[in-house]
Design a protein around this motif. Structure first.
Motif, PDB file in Angstrom:
ATOM      1  N   VAL A 158       0.853  -1.197   0.000  1.00 17.41           N
ATOM      2  CA  VAL A 158       0.000   0.000   0.000  1.00 17.41           C
ATOM      3  C   VAL A 158       0.888   1.246   0.000  1.00 17.41           C
ATOM      4  CG1 VAL A 158      -1.641   1.332   1.410  1.00 17.41           C
ATOM      5  CG2 VAL A 158      -2.020  -1.118   1.023  1.00 17.41           C
ATOM      6  N   LYS A 159       1.958   1.227   0.797  1.00 17.21           N
ATOM      7  CA  LYS A 159       2.877   2.370   0.866  1.00 17.21           C
ATOM      8  C   LYS A 159       3.543   2.590  -0.496  1.00 17.21           C
ATOM      9  CE  LYS A 159       6.452   4.170   3.859  1.00 17.21           C
ATOM     10  NZ  LYS A 159       7.671   3.693   4.471  1.00 17.21           N
ATOM     11  N   HIS A 160       3.873   1.493  -1.145  1.00 20.59           N
ATOM     12  CA  HIS A 160       4.501   1.586  -2.475  1.00 20.59           C
ATOM     13  C   HIS A 160       3.508   2.173  -3.494  1.00 20.59           C
ATOM     14  CE1 HIS A 160       7.306   0.477  -5.648  1.00 20.59           C
ATOM     15  NE2 HIS A 160       6.266   0.026  -6.329  1.00 20.59           N
ATOM     16  N   GLY A 161       2.206   1.909  -3.270  1.00 16.72           N
ATOM     17  CA  GLY A 161       1.167   2.528  -4.100  1.00 16.72           C
ATOM     18  C   GLY A 161       0.779   1.748  -5.336  1.00 16.72           C
ATOM     19  N   LYS A 162       1.317   0.514  -5.466  1.00 11.73           N
ATOM     20  CA  LYS A 162       0.997  -0.278  -6.651  1.00 11.73           C
ATOM     21  C   LYS A 162       1.088  -1.754  -6.288  1.00 11.73           C
ATOM     22  CE  LYS A 162       3.105  -1.203 -11.099  1.00 11.73           C
ATOM     23  NZ  LYS A 162       4.265  -1.044 -11.908  1.00 11.73           N
ATOM     24  N   ARG A 163       0.184  -2.583  -6.842  1.00  8.92           N
ATOM     25  CA  ARG A 163       0.253  -4.026  -6.561  1.00  8.92           C
ATOM     26  C   ARG A 163       1.489  -4.651  -7.189  1.00  8.92           C
ATOM     27  NH1 ARG A 163      -4.260  -7.985  -7.867  1.00  8.92           N
ATOM     28  NH2 ARG A 163      -2.543  -9.289  -7.160  1.00  8.92           N
ATOM     29  N   LEU A 164       2.243  -5.414  -6.385  1.00  5.52           N
ATOM     30  CA  LEU A 164       3.436  -6.094  -6.905  1.00  5.52           C
ATOM     31  C   LEU A 164       3.472  -7.577  -6.535  1.00  5.52           C
ATOM     32  CD1 LEU A 164       6.241  -3.419  -6.288  1.00  5.52           C
ATOM     33  CD2 LEU A 164       5.430  -4.243  -8.503  1.00  5.52           C
ATOM     34  N   VAL A 165       2.458  -8.053  -5.788  1.00  2.55           N
ATOM     35  CA  VAL A 165       2.492  -9.446  -5.314  1.00  2.55           C
ATOM     36  C   VAL A 165       1.282 -10.221  -5.828  1.00  2.55           C
ATOM     37  CG1 VAL A 165       2.583 -10.957  -3.281  1.00  2.55           C
ATOM     38  CG2 VAL A 165       3.643  -8.691  -3.179  1.00  2.55           C
ATOM     39  N   GLN A 166       1.542 -11.355  -6.475  1.00  5.60           N
ATOM     40  CA  GLN A 166       0.478 -12.333  -6.798  1.00  5.60           C
ATOM     41  C   GLN A 166       0.710 -13.544  -5.907  1.00  5.60           C
ATOM     42  OE1 GLN A 166      -0.105 -13.517 -10.946  1.00  5.60           O
ATOM     43  NE2 GLN A 166      -0.967 -15.496 -10.315  1.00  5.60           N
ATOM     44  N   VAL A 167      -0.336 -13.996  -5.212  1.00  9.51           N
ATOM     45  CA  VAL A 167      -0.200 -15.167  -4.328  1.00  9.51           C
ATOM     46  C   VAL A 167      -0.588 -16.433  -5.113  1.00  9.51           C
ATOM     47  CG1 VAL A 167      -0.872 -16.220  -2.126  1.00  9.51           C
ATOM     48  CG2 VAL A 167      -0.712 -13.733  -2.315  1.00  9.51           C
ATOM     49  N   GLY A 168       0.135 -17.518  -4.851  1.00  5.82           N
ATOM     50  CA  GLY A 168      -0.051 -18.761  -5.620  1.00  5.82           C
ATOM     51  C   GLY A 168      -1.298 -19.562  -5.253  1.00  5.82           C
ATOM     52  N   PHE A 169      -2.461 -18.891  -5.192  1.00  8.42           N
ATOM     53  CA  PHE A 169      -3.725 -19.605  -4.967  1.00  8.42           C
ATOM     54  C   PHE A 169      -4.235 -20.103  -6.319  1.00  8.42           C
ATOM     55  CE2 PHE A 169      -4.305 -16.804  -1.022  1.00  8.42           C
ATOM     56  CZ  PHE A 169      -3.960 -17.822  -0.142  1.00  8.42           C
ATOM     57  N   MET A 170      -3.625 -21.200  -6.808  1.00  9.68           N
ATOM     58  CA  MET A 170      -3.876 -21.622  -8.189  1.00  9.68           C
ATOM     59  C   MET A 170      -5.261 -22.212  -8.399  1.00  9.68           C
ATOM     60  SD  MET A 170      -2.880 -24.134  -6.343  1.00  9.68           S
ATOM     61  CE  MET A 170      -3.182 -25.856  -6.043  1.00  9.68           C
ATOM     62  N   ARG A 171      -5.955 -22.578  -7.304  1.00 12.63           N
ATOM     63  CA  ARG A 171      -7.280 -23.193  -7.520  1.00 12.63           C
ATOM     64  C   ARG A 171      -8.250 -22.225  -8.175  1.00 12.63           C
ATOM     65  NH1 ARG A 171      -8.815 -26.992  -2.407  1.00 12.63           N
ATOM     66  NH2 ARG A 171      -6.841 -28.133  -2.278  1.00 12.63           N
ATOM     67  N   ARG A 172      -8.041 -20.903  -7.989  1.00  9.82           N
ATOM     68  CA  ARG A 172      -8.908 -19.918  -8.657  1.00  9.82           C
ATOM     69  C   ARG A 172      -8.782 -20.011 -10.174  1.00  9.82           C
ATOM     70  NH1 ARG A 172      -9.199 -14.187  -5.660  1.00  9.82           N
ATOM     71  NH2 ARG A 172      -9.130 -14.848  -3.480  1.00  9.82           N
ATOM     72  N   TYR A 173      -7.709 -20.657 -10.664  1.00  8.31           N
ATOM     73  CA  TYR A 173      -7.483 -20.798 -12.108  1.00  8.31           C
ATOM     74  C   TYR A 173      -7.876 -22.184 -12.608  1.00  8.31           C
ATOM     75  CZ  TYR A 173      -4.660 -16.536 -11.766  1.00  8.31           C
ATOM     76  OH  TYR A 173      -4.228 -15.258 -11.573  1.00  8.31           O
ATOM     77  N   ASP A 174      -8.325 -23.050 -11.702  1.00  9.85           N
ATOM     78  CA  ASP A 174      -8.644 -24.430 -12.068  1.00  9.85           C
ATOM     79  C   ASP A 174      -9.999 -24.473 -12.795  1.00  9.85           C
ATOM     80  OD1 ASP A 174      -8.311 -27.422 -11.670  1.00  9.85           O
ATOM     81  OD2 ASP A 174     -10.259 -27.059 -10.724  1.00  9.85           O
ATOM     82  N   ALA A 175     -10.041 -25.155 -13.941  1.00 11.60           N
ATOM     83  CA  ALA A 175     -11.275 -25.186 -14.747  1.00 11.60           C
ATOM     84  C   ALA A 175     -12.449 -25.740 -13.931  1.00 11.60           C
ATOM     85  CB  ALA A 175     -11.051 -26.020 -15.998  1.00 11.60           C
ATOM     86  N   GLY A 176     -12.195 -26.729 -13.080  1.00 10.99           N
ATOM     87  CA  GLY A 176     -13.255 -27.332 -12.267  1.00 10.99           C
ATOM     88  C   GLY A 176     -13.829 -26.330 -11.271  1.00 10.99           C
ATOM     89  N   TYR A 177     -12.945 -25.615 -10.570  1.00  6.21           N
ATOM     90  CA  TYR A 177     -13.426 -24.618  -9.602  1.00  6.21           C
ATOM     91  C   TYR A 177     -14.122 -23.452 -10.305  1.00  6.21           C
ATOM     92  CZ  TYR A 177     -11.488 -26.574  -5.291  1.00  6.21           C
ATOM     93  OH  TYR A 177     -11.242 -27.361  -4.202  1.00  6.21           O
ATOM     94  N   VAL A 178     -13.621 -23.071 -11.492  1.00  5.51           N
ATOM     95  CA  VAL A 178     -14.260 -21.973 -12.227  1.00  5.51           C
ATOM     96  C   VAL A 178     -15.686 -22.395 -12.615  1.00  5.51           C
ATOM     97  CG1 VAL A 178     -14.175 -20.611 -14.379  1.00  5.51           C
ATOM     98  CG2 VAL A 178     -12.080 -20.948 -13.029  1.00  5.51           C
ATOM     99  N   ALA A 179     -15.847 -23.654 -13.082  1.00  7.17           N
ATOM    100  CA  ALA A 179     -17.182 -24.153 -13.446  1.00  7.17           C
ATOM    101  C   ALA A 179     -18.087 -24.232 -12.212  1.00  7.17           C
ATOM    102  CB  ALA A 179     -17.048 -25.521 -14.110  1.00  7.17           C
ATOM    103  N   LEU A 180     -17.487 -24.645 -11.083  1.00  2.94           N
ATOM    104  CA  LEU A 180     -18.267 -24.728  -9.832  1.00  2.94           C
ATOM    105  C   LEU A 180     -18.759 -23.334  -9.431  1.00  2.94           C
ATOM    106  CD1 LEU A 180     -19.163 -26.673  -7.582  1.00  2.94           C
ATOM    107  CD2 LEU A 180     -16.965 -26.292  -6.450  1.00  2.94           C
ATOM    108  N   LYS A 181     -17.899 -22.347  -9.575  1.00  4.61           N
ATOM    109  CA  LYS A 181     -18.296 -20.968  -9.212  1.00  4.61           C
ATOM    110  C   LYS A 181     -19.459 -20.496 -10.104  1.00  4.61           C
ATOM    111  CE  LYS A 181     -16.311 -16.325  -8.409  1.00  4.61           C
ATOM    112  NZ  LYS A 181     -16.931 -16.016  -7.113  1.00  4.61           N
ATOM    113  N   GLN A 182     -19.380 -20.860 -11.391  1.00  2.00           N
ATOM    114  CA  GLN A 182     -20.475 -20.462 -12.297  1.00  2.00           C
ATOM    115  C   GLN A 182     -21.780 -21.138 -11.881  1.00  2.00           C
ATOM    116  OE1 GLN A 182     -18.628 -21.503 -15.969  1.00  2.00           O
ATOM    117  NE2 GLN A 182     -17.573 -19.533 -16.128  1.00  2.00           N
TER     118      GLN A 182
END
Ligand code: NAI
Ligand code: ISE
Length: 336
Positions: free
Chosen positions: A114-138
């Motif tokens: 926040v102090k830096h003022g720009k997003r620089l970190v992506q966390v490795g929560f790969m399940r959000r990218y999983d086709a099965g979980y994406v279909a489940l969310k839909q």
């Protein structure tokens, strides 16, 4: 543009992500490696990153002008120091889960970003990218009506000797903590942990299996079984019960056989195979955003909220059966 990547921690997932960027995905090149165990970095260089330079420390790798972006794939307790160093250097970093092993550590990363003022970190929560979980969310959004209950299971065939009871939360359950918050578009308000008798394959410092009960702001009750010595396979289950129906996470594709009077359906045994496509997609997202000097995907804020819940679940482990409250802090504008 080719993003020049440095990898900190060349164990199981560090090696796999290095292979992925070197051999599968376009847009990135592994130019630097480091590991406290130099032999591990040398082995990964020889196998999948022949032109990479080996650095003595993660800090030296982050500071190098040769490195545009960083992958943090060392042990969870070391993520904070490297994420903070990457933010200080203004370099995009992909940090494997957990963002930090305590909420305090994750909060320091959020504050620095926040102090830096720009997003620089992506966390490795790969399940959000999983086709099965994406279909489940839909399905949850469009088909089964408002969710009421979730039944989930996270089963590993085995874990190393140094895996102890709190790791079932900040190393394993952390995936469900994040993906269920994302699936339900909800926040947690309390956690409880219940233990059955200890499984015979467990050891002195590990209570396995266990059940975590999470309650959300919208009143959804979630039960997650964590069983990390289940022996039979790597098995991830998730079923959501809604007002109008039930939606279940699809099983991974597998060839069924009819043999010797038996109908068989193989079960995977390794997380590397179970989520192989999701790791590809999350890193493609990282490379694309890093080429522009930023990041997308799960944020430090998501990592921080997961760490708050994880701390509550660890406290609940220690107070078997008792509910522990979970408070969600106000979200800084950077993460809107
Ligand atoms: P690992 O033990 O196989 O590898 C970790 C490596 O980091 C080791 O080679 C170790 O020597 C090195 N290391 C430790 N401290 C270091 C430091 N301060 N600086 C540089 N190197 C250091 O562990 P694994 O399974 O690869 O896990 C690494 C991280 O990735 C963990 O945070 C874990 O939770 C996460 N992970 C995520 C998965 C996912 O599904 N998203 C799957 C497996 C791991
Ligand atoms: C490991 O670190 C992972 O992230 C795997 O996805 C998980 O199933 C396992 O329990 C963790 O130890």
């Amino acid at each position: 543009m080719t993003v020049r990547i440095g990898v900190i921690g060349t164990g199981a997932i560090g090696r796999d992500h290095t292979r992925r960027i070197s051999q599968v995905l376009a847009g990135g090149e592994i130019v630097a490696l480091t590991d406290v165990n130099r032999t591990s970095a040398e082995k990964v260089k020889a196998e999948v990153a022949k032109t990479a330079e080996i650095f003595e420390t993660g800090e030296a790798l982050i500071a190098s002008p040769k490195v545009d972006a960083v992958l943090i794939t060392s042990w969870g307790a070391t993520h904070e120091q490297y994420a903070l160093a990457a933010i200080a250097a203004g370099k995009p970093c992909f940090c494997e889960k957990p963002l930090a092993t305590t909420a305090e550590g994750a909060k320091r990363i959020v504050e620095a970003e926040v102090k830096h003022g720009k997003r620089l970190v992506q966390v490795g929560f790969m399940r959000r990218y999983d086709a099965g979980y994406v279909a489940l969310k839909q399905a949850v959004g469009a088909k089964i009506g408002a969710p009421i209950l979730v039944h989930a299971a996270h089963r590993n065939p085995t874990v190393p000797e140094q895996y102890v009871t709190p790791m079932a939360i900040h190393d394993t359950l952390i995936h469900e903590i994040d993906v269920l918050r994302w699936l339900l578009d909800d926040d947690y308000v309390s956690a409880r942990v219940l233990y059955p008798r200890k499984a015979a394959r467990s050891h002195a410092k590990l209570r396995d299996p266990q059940i975590v009960l999470l309650e959300t702001k919208k009143g959804v009750l979630i039960d997650v079984e964590i069983f990390v010595n289940c022996h039979y396979g790597y098995d991830i289950q998730c079923e959501i019960v809604g007002e109008d129906g039930v939606a279940k996470l699809p099983e991974p594709m597998a060839v069924k056989t009819r043999l010797a009077a038996t109908l068989q359906n193989p079960i995977l045994t390794d997380w590397k195979d179970r989520f192989i496509d999701s790791y590809d997609v999350e890193l493609r997202d990282f490379l694309k955003a890093a080429a522009g000097g930023g990041v997308a995907g799960p944020s430090s804020w998501d990592g921080y909220l997961a760490a708050i819940t994880s701390d509550a679940c660890v406290a609940a482990q220690e107070r078997e059966g008792e509910p522990v409250a979970i408070a969600t802090p106000a979200r800084p504008a950077l993460y809107n």
